[in-house]
Design a protein around this motif. Structure first.
Motif, PDB file in Angstrom:
ATOM      1  N   GLN A 139     -54.278  34.123  83.863  1.00 51.65           N
ATOM      2  CA  GLN A 139     -53.999  35.019  84.984  1.00 51.65           C
ATOM      3  C   GLN A 139     -53.899  34.166  86.236  1.00 51.65           C
ATOM      4  O   GLN A 139     -54.811  33.408  86.569  1.00 51.65           O
ATOM      5  CB  GLN A 139     -55.098  36.077  85.152  1.00 51.65           C
ATOM      6  N   ARG A 174     -49.513  37.165  84.730  1.00 50.69           N
ATOM      7  CA  ARG A 174     -50.087  36.466  83.578  1.00 50.69           C
ATOM      8  C   ARG A 174     -49.016  35.626  82.889  1.00 50.69           C
ATOM      9  O   ARG A 174     -47.876  36.057  82.738  1.00 50.69           O
ATOM     10  CB  ARG A 174     -50.687  37.476  82.599  1.00 50.69           C
ATOM     11  N   PRO A 194     -50.323  42.972  69.247  1.00 48.52           N
ATOM     12  CA  PRO A 194     -51.722  43.394  69.402  1.00 48.52           C
ATOM     13  C   PRO A 194     -52.444  43.426  68.058  1.00 48.52           C
ATOM     14  O   PRO A 194     -52.874  44.485  67.579  1.00 48.52           O
ATOM     15  CB  PRO A 194     -51.579  44.796  70.001  1.00 48.52           C
ATOM     16  N   SER A 232     -43.941  42.413  71.451  1.00 47.95           N
ATOM     17  CA  SER A 232     -43.061  42.233  72.600  1.00 47.95           C
ATOM     18  C   SER A 232     -42.387  40.881  72.452  1.00 47.95           C
ATOM     19  O   SER A 232     -43.043  39.876  72.161  1.00 47.95           O
ATOM     20  CB  SER A 232     -43.843  42.273  73.915  1.00 47.95           C
ATOM     21  N   ASP A 271     -47.065  45.250  82.279  1.00 40.32           N
ATOM     22  CA  ASP A 271     -47.720  46.381  81.627  1.00 40.32           C
ATOM     23  C   ASP A 271     -48.219  46.055  80.222  1.00 40.32           C
ATOM     24  O   ASP A 271     -48.644  46.958  79.492  1.00 40.32           O
ATOM     25  CB  ASP A 271     -46.771  47.576  81.559  1.00 40.32           C
ATOM     26  N   LEU A 272     -48.207  44.784  79.831  1.00 44.10           N
ATOM     27  CA  LEU A 272     -48.645  44.415  78.483  1.00 44.10           C
ATOM     28  C   LEU A 272     -50.150  44.581  78.354  1.00 44.10           C
ATOM     29  O   LEU A 272     -50.921  44.051  79.150  1.00 44.10           O
ATOM     30  CB  LEU A 272     -48.253  42.971  78.186  1.00 44.10           C
ATOM     31  N   ASP A 273     -50.584  45.324  77.341  1.00 48.65           N
ATOM     32  CA  ASP A 273     -52.001  45.594  77.114  1.00 48.65           C
ATOM     33  C   ASP A 273     -52.652  44.414  76.400  1.00 48.65           C
ATOM     34  O   ASP A 273     -52.239  44.028  75.310  1.00 48.65           O
ATOM     35  CB  ASP A 273     -52.147  46.861  76.274  1.00 48.65           C
ATOM     36  N   LEU A 274     -53.678  43.841  77.027  1.00 53.26           N
ATOM     37  CA  LEU A 274     -54.395  42.712  76.435  1.00 53.26           C
ATOM     38  C   LEU A 274     -55.858  43.048  76.175  1.00 53.26           C
ATOM     39  O   LEU A 274     -56.721  42.176  76.201  1.00 53.26           O
ATOM     40  CB  LEU A 274     -54.304  41.488  77.354  1.00 53.26           C
ATOM     41  N   THR A 275     -56.132  44.296  75.894  1.00 50.89           N
ATOM     42  CA  THR A 275     -57.524  44.700  75.698  1.00 50.89           C
ATOM     43  C   THR A 275     -58.010  44.478  74.272  1.00 50.89           C
ATOM     44  O   THR A 275     -59.210  44.579  74.007  1.00 50.89           O
ATOM     45  CB  THR A 275     -57.710  46.189  76.051  1.00 50.89           C
ATOM     46  N   VAL A 329     -54.917  39.547  69.910  1.00 46.43           N
ATOM     47  CA  VAL A 329     -53.584  39.081  70.301  1.00 46.43           C
ATOM     48  C   VAL A 329     -53.143  37.964  69.362  1.00 46.43           C
ATOM     49  O   VAL A 329     -53.922  37.046  69.078  1.00 46.43           O
ATOM     50  CB  VAL A 329     -53.582  38.549  71.760  1.00 46.43           C
TER      51      VAL A 329
END
Length: 206
Positions: free
Chosen positions: A115, A121, A142, A158, A177-181, A184
């Protein structure tokens, strides 16, 4: 009485050879596009994004910045407050090592998601090398397990970009808007043949 074999007129032979030659050109071009990466390497060496931005300034701009007065410095500080820029060092969020998909498709090096100061990111490859191939792409999924096209389709992904080089350090910007929770995985994927070349499962950086 013996008979003499007749040869087809020259113009008929030419009418066969010319279309064959025309068809051979795109076939040979396609064969070269598909096969040449197996024998050729593409080497890149991109600087870290923050370093690259700093080095882009020429000497004149650097002198002007050094000579900026206090009012300009205050204005810049106000601008940072609005944009959220803090001058903080990049933060490593996730990191992992590449492994090859099989004996014919090898990969090595590290993949790290950072980040940056502005909130964006970046995915960075370092000491990276992968077996070359036609139209390789960098995919992010994900999940923590990718081994095939079916795994990619099941997990979703993606497509960040075409691979810049099969050897060397390189950067790829991640969608905002890519979810990294969750877990990966980075996949180096050959689009024409739907083959996984290498993967890196990333875990939260220490």
């Amino acid at each position: 009485m013996s008979q003499t074999a007749t040869r087809p007129p020259i113009y008929k032979r030419r009418s066969v050879l010319i279309p064959a030659a025309v068809l051979a050109v795109p076939v040979l071009a396609l064969a070269w596009w598909l096969g040449s990466p197996l024998f050729l390497d593409t080497v890149v060496d991109e600087a870290f994004p923050a370093v690259a931005d700093a080095s882009a300034m020429d000497d004149t701009a650097a002198d002007e910045e050094a000579a900026a007065d206090e009012a300009a410095a205050d204005e810049a500080a106000d601008s940072d407050a609005v944009t959220g820029s803090t001058g903080a060092a990049p933060v490593a969020l996730y990191s992992g090592s590449f492994t090859g998909a099989d004996s014919s498709h090898q990969g090595s090096g590290t993949a790290t998601i950072y980040q940056l100061d502005d909130g964006s990111r970046t995915l960075r490859f370092e000491d990276f090398e992968v077996t070359n191939g036609p139209d390789l792409h960098v995919l992010i999924s994900p999940t923590d397990a990718i081994g095939s096209r079916e795994d990619l389709e099941a997990a979703g992904y993606s497509d960040l970009s075409g691979l810049k080089g099969n050897i060397g350090n390189q950067n790829y910007e991640l969608p905002p808007d890519l979810d990294l929770t969750g877990p990966v995985t980075i996949t180096i994927y050959c689009d024409p043949f739907h083959v996984v070349f290498a993967t890196a499962t990333l875990t939260p950086a220490a």
